[in-house]
Design an enzyme around this catalytic site. Structure first.
Site, PDB file in Angstrom:
ATOM      1  N   TYR A  52       0.846  -1.084  -0.047  1.00  0.00           N
ATOM      2  CA  TYR A  52      -0.092   0.011   0.060  1.00  0.00           C
ATOM      3  C   TYR A  52       0.744   1.270  -0.054  1.00  0.00           C
ATOM      4  CZ  TYR A  52       1.191   0.917   4.860  1.00  0.00           C
ATOM      5  OH  TYR A  52       1.801   1.220   6.048  1.00  0.00           O
ATOM      6  N   PHE A  62       2.265   9.574   3.794  1.00  0.00           N
ATOM      7  CA  PHE A  62       2.641   9.596   5.187  1.00  0.00           C
ATOM      8  C   PHE A  62       3.348   8.086   5.458  1.00  0.00           C
ATOM      9  CE2 PHE A  62      -1.577   8.367   4.954  1.00  0.00           C
ATOM     10  CZ  PHE A  62      -1.952   7.123   5.799  1.00  0.00           C
ATOM     11  N   ASP A  63       3.227   7.122   4.662  1.00  0.00           N
ATOM     12  CA  ASP A  63       3.642   5.790   4.867  1.00  0.00           C
ATOM     13  C   ASP A  63       3.474   4.915   3.631  1.00  0.00           C
ATOM     14  OD1 ASP A  63       4.958   3.694   5.869  1.00  0.00           O
ATOM     15  OD2 ASP A  63       2.805   2.931   7.034  1.00  0.00           O
ATOM     16  N   ILE A  82      -6.339  -0.825  11.556  1.00  0.00           N
ATOM     17  CA  ILE A  82      -7.425   0.242  11.897  1.00  0.00           C
ATOM     18  C   ILE A  82      -8.807  -0.083  11.234  1.00  0.00           C
ATOM     19  CG2 ILE A  82      -5.577   1.882  12.006  1.00  0.00           C
ATOM     20  CD1 ILE A  82      -6.418   2.760   9.091  1.00  0.00           C
ATOM     21  N   TYR A 108      -7.272   6.985  12.807  1.00  0.00           N
ATOM     22  CA  TYR A 108      -6.596   7.459  13.971  1.00  0.00           C
ATOM     23  C   TYR A 108      -7.291   8.522  14.833  1.00  0.00           C
ATOM     24  CZ  TYR A 108      -3.173   4.149  12.279  1.00  0.00           C
ATOM     25  OH  TYR A 108      -2.331   3.324  11.786  1.00  0.00           O
ATOM     26  N   PHE A 125      -5.489   5.430   0.886  1.00  0.00           N
ATOM     27  CA  PHE A 125      -4.828   4.202   0.522  1.00  0.00           C
ATOM     28  C   PHE A 125      -4.988   3.670  -0.784  1.00  0.00           C
ATOM     29  CE2 PHE A 125      -5.415   4.380   5.412  1.00  0.00           C
ATOM     30  CZ  PHE A 125      -4.045   4.005   5.889  1.00  0.00           C
TER      31      PHE A 125
END
Length: 564
Positions: A52, A62-63, A82, A108, A125
């Site tokens: 992902y 962010f990731d 999550i 979050y 995502f």
């Protein structure tokens, strides 16, 4: 999201529950690539592996699992991810791609992740599903092709040789035997393979093709393997079983065609001539006597050929067709030979027995017809006329006297025909018919002759047409009684003290006509008489004198005396 975030996720969810979460929004799912074939969809409790990229609304990343160089693996729907990801992954197929929009309360929340995700952040995502499995999964086997004939299938402790292509569930290749140009060779059920392959190869036929899908717990599990197989990866093997055997296997025989009449079966020490095609179990031809247009000729049971063929040719009949399956430990073993027979290869020989014999075999004589009242039979030195047909034992026609204007003529015992034919003609009556089977050591031997293969057993059909009584070896003429006294004077018809050729010929012919003696039988009596004259005309002046004329019996006595 990585499993390491589970503790943070649980604590955040607990904190969010103390305040007013505001209006609820569900995760938004966009399925922008769906595979044509979806054999399985991710469900709650499934273990999934995926890649992902995670971004904010403005596109800032962010990731990313790609950046870490490792896929994410975890269980769906049990709170380890999550909530938005848990929901967004459900129903995905392998290789499906989804765009997920996760609202804050399913991500979050109002707390975020310090230094990484701000509070109340909507998360975006892009996900690709790579693998799905469940702890209750079993091996999945799909048979793609299976040979029509399958006498035996793979069992535990068998040694197998197979080709394979290995991929991950998403189709990513990780290994292939084809790229190494060599089969993978190993034992089954002895722990030399991953458990899934040990199980997946069982029951296969040589030549069968299978797809085997192996869940991670039957493969390399949570550790993976090197850099090519990630942790918790399902594996897909496309397998072609080339051959297999068991170290305890012996030679396997299949009698394809056995003649209705079999007088004798081959045993150790026999010399066999046969044609063969030699193939591997997958049908690859590695050798053929037919391509050389020449039989393979050898002794059996004496170590001249591989042990499997030494055993496999025992008991064959002439004309038989037999399939001999030889395991590698009775063939060329784990090293193989040359570039055509690989190591540990099972060999299949389709053989056709042309003939066989033993060096101790005599001529076989079968009397087909014998006239009644037969008192006179052929003996050594007799002159005979006979018809014959000569063939190989497989029926191949070689020669026949019927192709010529008159029968064959020969003086028996004069080394004018092969030994086996000569002995087979002895004792025959005029009009008798025989079948003679002549082994090569009494025929044309291991080298053969023009039109006759080396080491060939010959079959003669013979019929005796006529017979003339012969004379002893070394004689051209014998007297039926005692020779005349004063032989020279009687031969010297004009009494001039010398005998020319015409007088000699007239005298001998008179003796034959009066029954007082006989010539060595021949198709040309004039030549026999001329030879006799030449023997007596010792100075070769065309005339015989009294000193030159000697009976052969007197000459033989003189020779013995000289030797003594």
């Amino acid at each position: 999201m990585a499993a390491g975030s589970a503790a943070l996720l649980l604590s955040l969810l607990g904190a969010l529950g103390l305040s007013d979460p505001g209006p609820l929004e569900d995760v938004v799912i966009e399925r922008y690539y769906i595979p044509k074939v979806c054999l399985r969809e991710a469900q709650m409790g499934d273990f999934v592996r995926y890649h992902y990229n995670g971004t904010f609304k403005d596109g800032k990343k962010f990731d990313s699992s790609y950046d870490r160089g490792a896929t994410v693996a975890g269980v769906v729907g049990v709170g380890r991810l999550i909530t938005g990801m848990d929901r967004g992954l459900q129903g995905m197929c392998v290789n499906e791609r989804r765009h997920l929009i996760v609202p804050p309360h399913l991500g979050y929340g109002s707390i975020g992740v310090a230094g990484l995700i701000p509070p109340d952040a909507t998360l975006y995502f892009d996900v690709v599903m790579l693998d799905i499995w469940n702890k209750d999964d079993k091996l999945q086997i799909t048979t793609l092709a299976k040979p029509e004939h399958c006498n035996r299938t793979v069992e535990n402790s068998d040694f197998v040789r197979y080709h394979y292509n290995g991929t991950l569930l998403d189709g990513t290749p990780f290994d292939s035997s084809y790229s190494k140009d060599s089969t993978y060779d190993t034992y089954v059920g002895t722990g030399w393979l991953i458990k899934g392959m040990d199980q997946g190869l069982l029951g296969m036929c040589a030549g069968e093709k299978r797809n085997i899908i192996i869940p991670p717990f039957l493969a390399y599990g949570e550790k993976g393997y090197g850099t090519v197989i990630p942790p918790q990866a399902s594996l897909v093997f496309s397998v072609l079983l080339v051959d297999f055997h068991n170290p305890k296997d012996g030679v396997s025989l299949e009698h394809l065609e056995v003649p209705s009449s079999c007088r004798r079966r081959a045993v150790t020490g026999d010399f066999v001539r046969y044609h063969y095609n030699g193939t591997l179990m997958d049908g690859t031809l590695f050798d053929s006597s037919y391509s050389r247009n020449q039989t393979y000729n050898t002794y059996i049971g004496k170590g001249y050929i591989i042990p499997g063929m030494d055993q496999g040719l025992q008991g064959v009949c002439i004309g038989e067709r037999r399939r001999v399956v030889v395991p590698p430990h009775l063939a060329y073993g784990e090293n193989g030979v040359g570039n055509k027979i690989p190591g540990s290869a099972v060999l299949i020989f389709d053989v056709h027995i042309i003939d066989f014999h033993n060096p101790a075999d005599p001529v076989e004589i079968e009397t087909v017809h014998r006239p009644e009242g037969c008192n006179v039979t052929a003996r050594d030195r007799d002159f005979i006329r006979y018809h014959y047909n000569c063939s190989l034992l497989d029926g191949t026609r070689l020669f026949s006297s019927h192709d010529y204007e008159k029968p064959q003529e020969v003086t028996l015992g004069a080394n004018k025909v092969i030994e086996g034919l000569n002995s087979g003609l002895l004792g025959m009556c005029v009009g008798e018919r025989r079948v003679l089977i002549v082994p090569p050591h009494l025929g044309h031997g291991e080298n053969g002759a023009r039109g006759v293969p080396g080491s060939a057993v010959l079959r003669f059909e013979v019929e005796l047409i006529s017979l003339e009584e012969g004379v002893p070896e070394g004689y051209l003429f014998i007297w039926h009684g005692d020779p005349p006294e004063n032989l020279f004077e009687q031969m010297d018809l004009n009494k001039d003290g010398q005998i020319p050729a015409d007088e000699f010929s007239t005298f001998i012919k008179t003796q034959v006509a009066e029954g007082k003696g006989r010539l060595m039988p021949s198709s040309d009596p004039e030549k026999v008489i001329a030879d006799m004259f030449g023997n007596q005309d010792r100075n070769q002046d065309g005339r015989i004198t009294a000193e030159e004329l000697k009976l052969k019996s007197d000459e033989d006595r003189e020779k013995v005396h000289e030797e003594l």
